[in-house]
Design a protein around this motif. Structure first.
Motif, mmCIF file in Angstrom:
data_model
loop_
_atom_site.group_PDB
_atom_site.id
_atom_site.type_symbol
_atom_site.label_atom_id
_atom_site.label_comp_id
_atom_site.label_asym_id
_atom_site.label_seq_id
_atom_site.Cartn_x
_atom_site.Cartn_y
_atom_site.Cartn_z
ATOM 1 N N GLU A 149 1.517 4.480 -6.910
ATOM 2 C CA GLU A 149 0.064 4.461 -6.663
ATOM 3 C C GLU A 149 -0.380 5.265 -5.446
ATOM 4 O O GLU A 149 -1.333 6.017 -5.509
ATOM 5 N N THR A 150 0.277 5.112 -4.329
ATOM 6 C CA THR A 150 0.027 5.922 -3.129
ATOM 7 C C THR A 150 1.245 5.791 -2.226
ATOM 8 O O THR A 150 1.844 4.709 -2.157
ATOM 9 N N SER A 151 1.591 6.886 -1.540
ATOM 10 C CA SER A 151 2.738 6.799 -0.621
ATOM 11 C C SER A 151 2.301 6.319 0.758
ATOM 12 O O SER A 151 3.140 6.055 1.609
ATOM 13 N N ASP A 152 0.976 6.215 0.981
ATOM 14 C CA ASP A 152 0.466 5.748 2.279
ATOM 15 C C ASP A 152 0.726 4.239 2.396
ATOM 16 O O ASP A 152 0.137 3.441 1.650
ATOM 17 N N PRO A 153 1.620 3.826 3.334
ATOM 18 C CA PRO A 153 2.013 2.402 3.362
ATOM 19 C C PRO A 153 0.847 1.457 3.658
ATOM 20 O O PRO A 153 0.817 0.342 3.141
ATOM 21 N N HIS A 154 -0.135 1.911 4.474
ATOM 22 C CA HIS A 154 -1.255 1.013 4.814
ATOM 23 C C HIS A 154 -2.158 0.805 3.601
ATOM 24 O O HIS A 154 -2.535 -0.320 3.265
ATOM 25 N N LEU A 155 -2.483 1.927 2.939
ATOM 26 C CA LEU A 155 -3.342 1.821 1.756
ATOM 27 C C LEU A 155 -2.620 1.034 0.658
ATOM 28 O O LEU A 155 -3.216 0.196 -0.028
ATOM 29 N N TYR A 156 -1.320 1.304 0.518
ATOM 30 C CA TYR A 156 -0.523 0.605 -0.500
ATOM 31 C C TYR A 156 -0.628 -0.909 -0.319
ATOM 32 O O TYR A 156 -0.896 -1.651 -1.263
ATOM 33 N N ARG A 157 -0.445 -1.344 0.936
ATOM 34 C CA ARG A 157 -0.489 -2.793 1.203
ATOM 35 C C ARG A 157 -1.888 -3.349 0.931
ATOM 36 O O ARG A 157 -2.047 -4.459 0.442
ATOM 37 N N VAL A 193 -5.531 8.909 -8.364
ATOM 38 C CA VAL A 193 -6.199 9.910 -7.530
ATOM 39 C C VAL A 193 -7.626 9.445 -7.240
ATOM 40 O O VAL A 193 -8.360 9.061 -8.163
ATOM 41 N N GLY A 194 -7.986 9.460 -5.951
ATOM 42 C CA GLY A 194 -9.347 9.080 -5.582
ATOM 43 C C GLY A 194 -9.502 7.588 -5.344
ATOM 44 O O GLY A 194 -10.610 7.039 -5.479
ATOM 45 N N ILE A 195 -8.420 6.919 -4.955
ATOM 46 C CA ILE A 195 -8.509 5.497 -4.573
ATOM 47 C C ILE A 195 -9.405 5.435 -3.324
ATOM 48 O O ILE A 195 -9.222 6.252 -2.405
ATOM 49 N N PRO A 196 -10.369 4.515 -3.262
ATOM 50 C CA PRO A 196 -11.128 4.415 -2.021
ATOM 51 C C PRO A 196 -10.172 4.237 -0.835
ATOM 52 O O PRO A 196 -9.277 3.396 -0.886
ATOM 53 N N GLY A 197 -10.335 5.079 0.180
ATOM 54 C CA GLY A 197 -9.440 5.024 1.339
ATOM 55 C C GLY A 197 -8.312 6.040 1.266
ATOM 56 O O GLY A 197 -7.519 6.145 2.197
ATOM 57 N N GLN A 198 -8.216 6.792 0.159
ATOM 58 C CA GLN A 198 -7.113 7.764 0.006
ATOM 59 C C GLN A 198 -7.593 9.145 0.473
ATOM 60 O O GLN A 198 -8.581 9.670 -0.041
ATOM 61 N N SER A 199 -6.877 9.716 1.414
ATOM 62 C CA SER A 199 -7.295 11.012 1.968
ATOM 63 C C SER A 199 -6.601 12.156 1.225
ATOM 64 O O SER A 199 -5.616 11.957 0.519
ATOM 65 N N TYR A 200 -7.126 13.360 1.443
ATOM 66 C CA TYR A 200 -6.464 14.564 0.908
ATOM 67 C C TYR A 200 -5.033 14.649 1.450
ATOM 68 O O TYR A 200 -4.096 14.972 0.724
ATOM 69 N N ALA A 201 -4.889 14.350 2.758
ATOM 70 C CA ALA A 201 -3.561 14.461 3.378
ATOM 71 C C ALA A 201 -2.588 13.480 2.728
ATOM 72 O O ALA A 201 -1.399 13.783 2.539
ATOM 73 N N SER A 202 -3.105 12.308 2.350
ATOM 74 C CA SER A 202 -2.223 11.321 1.741
ATOM 75 C C SER A 202 -1.791 11.783 0.338
ATOM 76 O O SER A 202 -0.633 11.593 -0.074
#
Ligand code: SAM
Ligand code: SF4
Length: 374
Positions: free
Chosen positions: A153-161, A194-203
């Motif tokens: 879903e996302t590799s960003d650990p904060h957004l993932y949690r 793609v486009g999860i609220p809180g998901q950045s381009y960098a993420s």
């Protein structure tokens, strides 16, 4: 353009690219990489949504346990077997058994169904049943399951949690489970929304790097269409982000992600997803296939259950029968001068269109005769 120029900042520049002529270049690049590495075959994976029960509380998904407004179902073994027989009749090489994290789908029951499909049909079996215990995953592999899909879903650990609450204390990121799946001998499929609220381009750029670093066999990418009966869909949960950094969930963003995934992972299997068809019914799937994808997943779920597998509303392909889906997708594949794949179509399987070759044979003979003066 060179794949070596695709470090994280190069990827980020492409993700932010808006000029149509540059995007056409990106899609043509990805399409050429696709042709060279996995050929023109489009593999058809018959999707069977075997249960809509789920113990999880993912913040975007309509199947989350807290959504009491949804009627739930669980298919019988006989219904699943009938779907597998339909897959064979329609010429598919794979069935994908997908469900919520449903504890009533016991490890033994799933193993029996998998073993039956492997015994009675030539199909490859992909499972997509969420995060399950190592012993269960091992049992299913031993029963013959070939592949496992588990998007991270996302590799960003904060957004993932924030969007994917843990079910059991101590369970890690899905990326760790993907490693385990690989070590058990599965072809492993990850992917992101793609486009999860809180998901950045960098993420998203980081996600693409993760696809490459984890050497995924399959990569599923689709827009996030948060269900209105969920915290992300209702707006109750709004992960903080600078609006300039927020990645959109529109189709262009998904095509960019598919194209970059193809360039970074040349021989992975990449589907053009139903979620993409949901945001652009007429062209979404075809455009995905022309931006680097090489797989589609026609729905085999009995029509009576399809509206109930409501991960998001207004999902594409919920009214058509299996035969209609098959015909529609084959038509779309031919319309872009590709051909339906045959056989299981695992990673690295490169196929040629034998029908097209046979049809072109007289011309080829003529060309050879001219060339060599025969
Ligand atoms: N329960 C299993 C799991 O989570 O892996 C398999 C079924 S789940 C419905 C399959 C995928 O659907 C998820 O990995 C997620 O990426 C996608 N999904 C769920 N809700 C979605 C939504 N609202 N919009 C777009 N994709 C969604
Ligand atoms: Fe359940 Fe999967 Fe939906 Fe999460 S994404 S609520 S695990 S079906």
């Amino acid at each position: 353009m060179n794949v070596r120029s695709l470090d994280q900042s190069g990827i980020l520049a492409w993700l932010r690219e808006e000029r149509p002529e540059r995007l056409r270049e990106l899609y043509a690049w990805a399409d050429a990489v696709r042709r060279e590495n996995v050929g023109d075959a489009v593999h058809l994976r018959g999707l069977i949504e075997i249960s809509s029960h789920c113990e999880r509380q993912c913040m975007y998904c309509g199947l989350r346990k807290a959504n009491r407004s949804l009627e739930r179902y669980r298919m019988t073994r006989e219904e699943i077997e009938e779907c597998a027989r339909t897959a064979v009749r329609l010429g598919y090489g794979t069935v994908v058994m997908q469900a919520g994290e449903d504890d009533a789908l016991t490890a033994e029951w799933i193993a029996d169904v998998v073993a039956w499909i492997k015994r009675a049909t030539p199909l490859a079996v992909t499972l997509s049943l969420g995060e399950r215990a190592t012993g269960e995953l091992k049992l299913w592999r031993e029963a013959g399951a070939d592949r496992y899909l588990l998007r991270f879903e996302t590799s960003d650990p904060h957004l993932y949690r924030a969007i994917h609450p843990q079910r059991f204390a101590g369970s890690g990121h899905r990326l760790m489970l993907l490693k385990e799946l690989k070590s058990l001998g599965y072809e492993a499929g990850g992917g992101v929304m793609v486009g999860i609220p809180g998901q950045s381009y960098a993420s998203l750029a980081q996600d693409l790097v993760a696809f490459r670093d984890f050497d995924l066999d399959m990569i599923g990418i689709g827009p996030c269409i948060a269900h209105p009966a969920t915290p992300l869909g209702s707006g109750e949960l709004r992960p903080a982000i600078d609006p300039e950094e927020q990645a959109p969930s529109d189709e262009q963003m998904v095509y960019k992600m598919i194209a970059l995934a193809r360039i970074l992972c040349p021989n992975a299997n990449i589907p053009s997803t139903t979620a993409l068809a949901t945001i652009n019914r007429e062209h979404g799937r075809k455009m995905g296939l022309q931006a680097g994808a090489n797989v589609v997943m026609p729905n085999l779920t009995p029509v009576k259950y399809r509206p109930l597998y409501q991960i998001y509303p207004a999902k594409a392909c919920i009214e058509e029968s299996a035969a209609d889906c098959n015909q529609c997708l084959r038509g779309q594949i031919r319309s872009i001068e590709r051909f339906p794949g045959r056989g299981p179509g695992g990673r690295g399987a490169f196929e040629v269109d034998t029908d097209a070759l046979a049809a072109a044979a007289p011309q080829l003979v003529q060309l050879e005769e001219q060339r060599y003066g025969l």
